[in-house]
Scaffold this active site. Structure first.
Site, short mmCIF file in Angstrom:
data_model
loop_
_atom_site.label_atom_id
_atom_site.label_comp_id
_atom_site.label_asym_id
_atom_site.label_seq_id
_atom_site.Cartn_x
_atom_site.Cartn_y
_atom_site.Cartn_z
N LYS A 31 140.10 23.31 -1.57
CA LYS A 31 139.14 21.72 -1.22
C LYS A 31 138.36 22.06 -0.28
O LYS A 31 137.75 21.94 -0.08
CB LYS A 31 140.54 21.37 -0.86
CG LYS A 31 140.11 19.76 -0.84
CD LYS A 31 141.23 18.88 -1.20
CE LYS A 31 142.40 18.76 -0.03
NZ LYS A 31 141.70 17.64 0.87
N SER A 32 138.75 22.85 0.80
CA SER A 32 138.13 22.60 2.36
C SER A 32 136.78 23.83 2.46
O SER A 32 135.94 23.21 2.70
CB SER A 32 139.10 23.43 2.79
OG SER A 32 140.06 23.15 4.44
N ASP B 51 148.21 20.86 7.14
CA ASP B 51 148.44 20.86 5.93
C ASP B 51 150.31 21.28 5.25
O ASP B 51 150.32 20.63 3.98
CB ASP B 51 147.34 21.07 4.89
CG ASP B 51 146.33 20.50 5.65
OD1 ASP B 51 146.47 19.00 6.14
OD2 ASP B 51 145.27 20.94 4.96
N ARG C 88 142.11 5.54 9.14
CA ARG C 88 141.71 6.99 9.93
C ARG C 88 140.60 6.82 10.90
O ARG C 88 139.85 6.36 10.76
CB ARG C 88 141.57 8.47 8.60
CG ARG C 88 142.96 8.25 7.63
CD ARG C 88 142.94 9.30 6.61
NE ARG C 88 142.68 10.49 7.13
CZ ARG C 88 142.64 11.74 6.66
NH1 ARG C 88 142.60 11.45 5.23
NH2 ARG C 88 142.11 13.03 7.06
N ARG D 42 132.71 22.78 1.88
CA ARG D 42 131.72 23.40 2.62
C ARG D 42 130.74 23.77 1.80
O ARG D 42 129.73 23.72 2.00
CB ARG D 42 132.43 24.49 3.74
CG ARG D 42 132.96 23.53 4.75
CD ARG D 42 134.16 24.14 4.93
NE ARG D 42 135.34 23.92 6.53
CZ ARG D 42 135.68 22.74 6.35
NH1 ARG D 42 136.46 22.24 5.31
NH2 ARG D 42 136.01 22.83 7.46
N GLY E 278 139.20 12.51 4.12
CA GLY E 278 138.94 12.31 5.31
C GLY E 278 138.19 13.50 5.40
O GLY E 278 136.54 14.06 5.86
N LYS F 255 147.17 11.59 8.68
CA LYS F 255 146.44 11.61 7.36
C LYS F 255 146.13 11.20 6.79
O LYS F 255 146.67 10.07 7.02
CB LYS F 255 147.33 13.04 6.61
CG LYS F 255 146.83 14.03 8.35
CD LYS F 255 145.62 15.08 8.26
CE LYS F 255 145.67 16.60 9.50
NZ LYS F 255 144.63 16.56 9.64
N ARG G 160 149.84 15.44 -0.86
CA ARG G 160 151.02 16.64 -0.34
C ARG G 160 152.71 15.81 0.22
O ARG G 160 153.79 16.24 0.06
CB ARG G 160 150.52 16.88 1.10
CG ARG G 160 149.36 17.83 0.89
CD ARG G 160 148.79 18.90 2.45
NE ARG G 160 147.65 18.73 2.95
CZ ARG G 160 146.61 19.43 1.58
NH1 ARG G 160 146.66 20.24 0.55
NH2 ARG G 160 145.46 19.82 1.96
N GLN H 61 137.62 19.50 11.05
CA GLN H 61 136.06 19.04 10.33
C GLN H 61 135.27 18.04 11.07
O GLN H 61 134.18 18.52 11.63
CB GLN H 61 137.15 17.28 9.93
CG GLN H 61 137.95 17.88 8.02
CD GLN H 61 138.67 16.43 8.47
OE1 GLN H 61 138.68 15.51 8.34
NE2 GLN H 61 139.44 16.01 7.06
C1 S3P Z 1 140.31 20.14 7.04
C2 S3P Z 1 141.19 20.25 8.39
C3 S3P Z 1 142.03 19.56 8.71
C4 S3P Z 1 142.80 19.08 7.27
C5 S3P Z 1 142.41 18.53 5.58
C6 S3P Z 1 141.19 19.83 6.01
C7 S3P Z 1 139.33 21.20 6.51
O1 S3P Z 1 141.62 18.22 9.33
O2 S3P Z 1 144.22 18.24 7.39
O3 S3P Z 1 143.72 18.76 5.05
O4 S3P Z 1 138.52 20.84 5.68
O5 S3P Z 1 138.48 20.85 7.44
P1 S3P Z 1 141.87 17.94 10.57
O6 S3P Z 1 140.83 18.90 11.15
O7 S3P Z 1 141.40 16.56 11.32
O8 S3P Z 1 142.48 18.32 11.20
#
Ligand code: S3P
Length: 456
Positions: free
Chosen positions: A21-22, A338, A148, A26, A120, A365, A410, A193
């Site tokens: 996902k991350s 996570d 959030r 991007r 988020g 979260k 999660r 993030q």
């Molecule tokens: C993420 C960063 C994390 C993580 C989220 C995904 C990202 O959050 O908890 O699930 O893809 O950059 P934070 O940057 O708020 O810690």
């Protein structure tokens, strides 16, 4: 969706998990802002990624056809105010997502709000994108996302020159983007993030942009920017980039290690051997394996390729004879942020008390995860609690019962996995929310041999 888990099964087999996902957030952003076309495989069908694709479709007239086909043309939330969506398109791992880019100048004002659903990462990263786009954008989200904290991303983007208004620190966020100047920004909390939002905006800023973090966080943005030829310097927890217009690219999104973590835990708690193929092995994401190793779980990871700079390979889990308690320090926490839900639920079966120190970020979260874990552990007959910002889990075992996931993917998956080793059957409610990051989670466990009945 409510499920009933009957403990006692052994798991067996080999499988791949949905794309990361991350990384997918991007790559979609970088493909949309690239100068020409990009070809992506393995983009997950998860709801969060559909949200990002649908927002980007609204911002990028040329990229719209590919992005819309993926997103189903609507916001994606676990409780579904999205439109119907063709699982054949987004669901198949080999489906190709082609995004036509026209560079940053190809972005145009969206006719509608950018609905980030439950995500988020979508909201904070898109705040960075829209800060660099010379028009007005409105970022909205579902009920959970609207609680959030968003000032953490608004503040540095304002310092770069964008006009960013939050709603009492939360979504909706109204962004008037435009000419930006590079800044040096020290993030007060470790957050990938916010770091990524500032770096993405920095691609369009005048002069260099530097972000310093109080502790290392996942580095997928830096890895992708370097692979795309962006001038970038990294020094410990500091990263500096120069403005750059990148070209399109090709890649297969690696499997999500945070999803793999649930399967590693499932194997460990059932004494099973398991192989997870094609998973992302970026060291800023695999720290949970070190924590699990301290808990007695033996794994082997073998990198066999890279995708846009990201290491990928297979992960093998050895049969485990019982898990031990551990202590996750404040330094380690940002790199397993996570995975705390699954590590904590594993710890209910460990001999001794497991501590997660300085875990306050978990309160903001997808739900207040500290409260959700304490409640779920109690509901399932275990013992644990929150002391200040620390979470402590007693390895007293779970005697069975019914737990509610509270709209958090999660938390849902962690409860289901912990139930595989409970003393009696467990019911978990709201498990459909797993689709936010791991579509097909329950069928994957069932295919591996878990006894899980869908009750409705
Ligand atoms: C993420 C960063 C994390 C993580 C989220 C995904 C990202 O959050 O908890 O699930 O893809 O950059 P934070 O940057 O708020 O810690």
């Amino acid at each position: 969706m409510r499920v009933r888990i009957t403990p006692g099964s052994r798991l067996r087999g080999s499988l791949a998990v949905p794309g990361d996902k991350s990384i997918a957030h991007r790559w979609l952003i970088l493909a949309t802002t690239a100068q020409d076309s990009s070809h992506l495989l393995g983009v997950p069908a998860s709801l969060d990624i559909r949200s990002t694709a649908s927002c980007l479709a609204r911002l990028a007239p040329k990229g719209r056809p590919g992005l819309e086909a993926w997103s189903g043309n609507g916001a994606a939330t676990p409780h579904g105010h999205g439109s119907t969506w063709n699982a054949q398109v987004g669901g198949a791992p080999d489906a190709l997502l082609e995004v036509e880019g026209e560079g940053w100048p190809g972005l145009a004002e969206a006719a509608e709000n950018l609905d980030c659903g439950n995500s988020g990462t979508a909201m904070r990263l898109l705040a960075g994108v829209t800060a660099a786009a010379p028009f007005r954008s409105v970022l909205t989200g579902d009920e959970s996302l609207a609680t959030r904290p968003m000032e953490r991303v608004a503040e540095p983007l304002r310092a770069m020159g964008a006009t960013v208004a939050t709603t009492d620190g939360h979504a909706p966020i109204v962004v008037h983007g435009g000419a930006l100047s590079g800044i040096t920004y020290a993030t007060p909390v470790p957050t990938a993030q916010v770091k990524s939002a500032v770096l993405v905006a920095g691609l369009r800023a005048e002069g260099p942009t530097t972000v310093r973090e109080p502790a290392p966080t996942r580095d997928h943005t830096e890895v992708a920017l370097a692979a795309l030829g962006v001038p970038i310097e990294r020094d410990g927890t500091s990263v500096t980039i120069e403005p750059f217009q990148h070209r399109g690219f090709e890649g297969r999104v690696p499997g999500d290690p945070s999803s793999a973590a649930f399967l590693v835990a499932a194997a460990a708690l059932t004494g099973s051997e398991l192989t997870i193929t094609g998973v992302g092995l970026n060291p800023t994401r695999t720290r949970f394996l070190d924590v699990m190793a301290r808990m007695g779980v033996r794994t082997e990871a073998r990198v066999d390729r890279t995708e846009l700079g990201e290491p990928v390979g297979d992960l093998w889990v050895a049969p485990c004879e019982g898990v031990r308690a551990t202590r996750v320090s404040e330094d380690e926490l940002p790199l397993v942020v996570d995975e705390v839900p699954i590590l904590a639920m594993m710890a209910t079966h460990a001999a001794g008390d497991t501590w997660f120190l300085d875990a306050g970020e978990l309160r903001v979260k997808e739900s207040d995860r500290l409260a959700a874990l304490a409640r779920g552990i109690a509901d399932l007959g275990g013992a644990g609690g929150v002391e200040g910002d620390d979470l402590v889990v007693a390895g007293a075992g779970l005697t069975g019962g019914t737990a509610y996931a509270g709209g958090d993917h999660r938390i849902a998956m962690a409860f289901v996995v912990a139930a595989l080793a409970a003393g009696a059957p467990v019911e978990v409610d709201d498990v459909g929310v797993a689709d936010v990051s791991f579509p097909g989670f329950v069928p994957a466990l069932v295919a591996l041999g878990a006894s899980i009945e869908v009750l409705g």
